[in-house]
Design an enzyme around this catalytic site. Structure first.
Site, PDB file in Angstrom:
ATOM      1  N   GLN A 194      44.517 -26.331  26.452  1.00 52.41           N
ATOM      2  CA  GLN A 194      45.338 -26.168  25.246  1.00 52.41           C
ATOM      3  C   GLN A 194      46.730 -25.647  25.599  1.00 52.41           C
ATOM      4  O   GLN A 194      46.869 -24.618  26.252  1.00 52.41           O
ATOM      5  CB  GLN A 194      44.633 -25.199  24.279  1.00 52.41           C
ATOM      6  CG  GLN A 194      45.293 -25.066  22.934  1.00 52.41           C
ATOM      7  CD  GLN A 194      45.229 -26.335  22.109  1.00 52.41           C
ATOM      8  OE1 GLN A 194      44.211 -27.005  22.039  1.00 52.41           O
ATOM      9  NE2 GLN A 194      46.321 -26.676  21.461  1.00 52.41           N
ATOM     10  N   LYS A 203      38.575 -28.673  17.256  1.00 52.12           N
ATOM     11  CA  LYS A 203      38.055 -29.583  18.283  1.00 52.12           C
ATOM     12  C   LYS A 203      36.559 -29.358  18.490  1.00 52.12           C
ATOM     13  O   LYS A 203      35.790 -30.309  18.628  1.00 52.12           O
ATOM     14  CB  LYS A 203      38.829 -29.394  19.587  1.00 52.12           C
ATOM     15  CG  LYS A 203      40.212 -30.029  19.538  1.00 52.12           C
ATOM     16  CD  LYS A 203      41.132 -29.547  20.641  1.00 52.12           C
ATOM     17  CE  LYS A 203      42.536 -30.114  20.411  1.00 52.12           C
ATOM     18  NZ  LYS A 203      43.557 -29.545  21.274  1.00 52.12           N
ATOM     19  N   ASP A 211      43.557 -36.040  27.334  1.00 54.82           N
ATOM     20  CA  ASP A 211      44.848 -35.913  26.636  1.00 54.82           C
ATOM     21  C   ASP A 211      45.820 -36.990  27.102  1.00 54.82           C
ATOM     22  O   ASP A 211      46.865 -37.203  26.492  1.00 54.82           O
ATOM     23  CB  ASP A 211      45.470 -34.536  26.918  1.00 54.82           C
ATOM     24  CG  ASP A 211      45.234 -33.547  25.784  1.00 54.82           C
ATOM     25  OD1 ASP A 211      45.018 -34.001  24.648  1.00 54.82           O
ATOM     26  OD2 ASP A 211      45.277 -32.328  26.032  1.00 54.82           O
TER      27      ASP A 211
END
Length: 284
Positions: free
Chosen positions: A96, A52, A119
């Site tokens: 995460q 990322k 997300d």
């Protein structure tokens, strides 16, 4: 049979995002910013986070990584999220997953400001996806739709079957297919006679996390098969949820593992972060 090249599509998405980011920087002085939080030292999570960071650099974003120790408390994690919510230079916040067992991921997701939830896991964003009026889409389902469009496949009127009902992939995937006028069925571990269900699918999305679970005899001739799985086979080799070698002969299109859906997830995260930066600055 044609293999859909996720690396090529991912590259095209990132190039598009980089171009728009440069324009945003040149015309408005805005650089999209992404904060990634990682708790503990799970090796797979570390790899994802590194990828990322690399993608952010490629498209011209500002990125900041917060590596917290395994024994971080819920209050400490919550406080970090709340501080990032207030920062103007951070447009997207990503925590995460999975978190260590003593931490509540639902609590963290609910704390992220929905406008920074790149997300698309916050209940506000999930609800928006349900009604088809959304700002962000979950990265993996959004990436899958890009792959389907890239292949020139029209979803409208097709029978689509999604194997897997997770909040991250299965459920939102079904919604996106439905929004494009597919007739959608969600199958899962309790589905009776699964092969008879999957054999009717014009578009089959496998997202169950079982290596080579979907075999050729479960696939309709000429189907489009999207493999979301990321597993290891008996020899430790990376493989998907679909038995690629045998299934490929029956498909019109299929995604490989690796090099299919995987690269798309991070590209769509970049797209979401750019969208967030524009929205937060009142730019359409």
């Amino acid at each position: 049979m044609a293999v859909i090249d996720g690396k090529a599509v991912s590259k095209a998405v990132k190039e598009r995002v980089a171009e728009e980011t440069k324009k945003l920087k040149d015309t408005a002085g805005i650089v999209p910013g992404l904060a990634v939080i990682i708790v503990g030292d799970d090796s797979a999570s570390q790899v994802y986070v590194k990828n990322k960071e690399k993608a952010c650099a490629e498209v011209g974003f500002y990125s900041e990584k917060f590596s917290l120790p395994e024994n971080t408390t819920q209050n400490e994690l919550n406080a970090l999220v709340e501080s990032l919510n207030k920062r103007n230079d951070i447009n997207g916040i990503l925590c995460q997953l999975p978190l260590p067992p003593h931490l509540n991921d639902k609590e963290v997701i609910n704390l992220i400001d929905p406008i920074k939830d790149v997300d698309a896991f916050h209940p506000v964003n999930v609800g928006a996806i349900m009604i088809g009026d959304y700002n962000f889409l979950p990265c993996t389902p959004a990436g899958i739709m890009e792959l389907i469009h890239f292949a020139g496949v029209s979803v409208e009127g097709k029978k689509a079957v999604v194997i897997g009902r997770s909040n991250i992939v299965g459920k939102p995937m079904a919604m996106l297919l439905l929004h494009e006028n597919a007739t959608v069925e969600i199958a899962h571990s309790k589905t009776v006679n699964l092969p008879s269900v999957t054999k009717e699918a014009d578009i089959l999305v496998a997202a169950i996390g079982k290596p080579k679970f979907v075999t050729a005899d479960m696939i309709k001739d000429g189907a489009v098969v999207i493999d979301v799985g990321m597993n290891r086979d008996e020899n430790g080799k990376l493989c998907g949820d679909v038995d690629f070698e045998n299934a490929a002969e029956k498909c019109s299109f299929i995604t490989p593992v690796p090099g299919g859906v995987g690269p798309m997830t991070i590209s769509m995260l970049m797209q979401n972060t750019l969208t967030a930066a524009k929205m937060q600055n009142g730019i359409n």
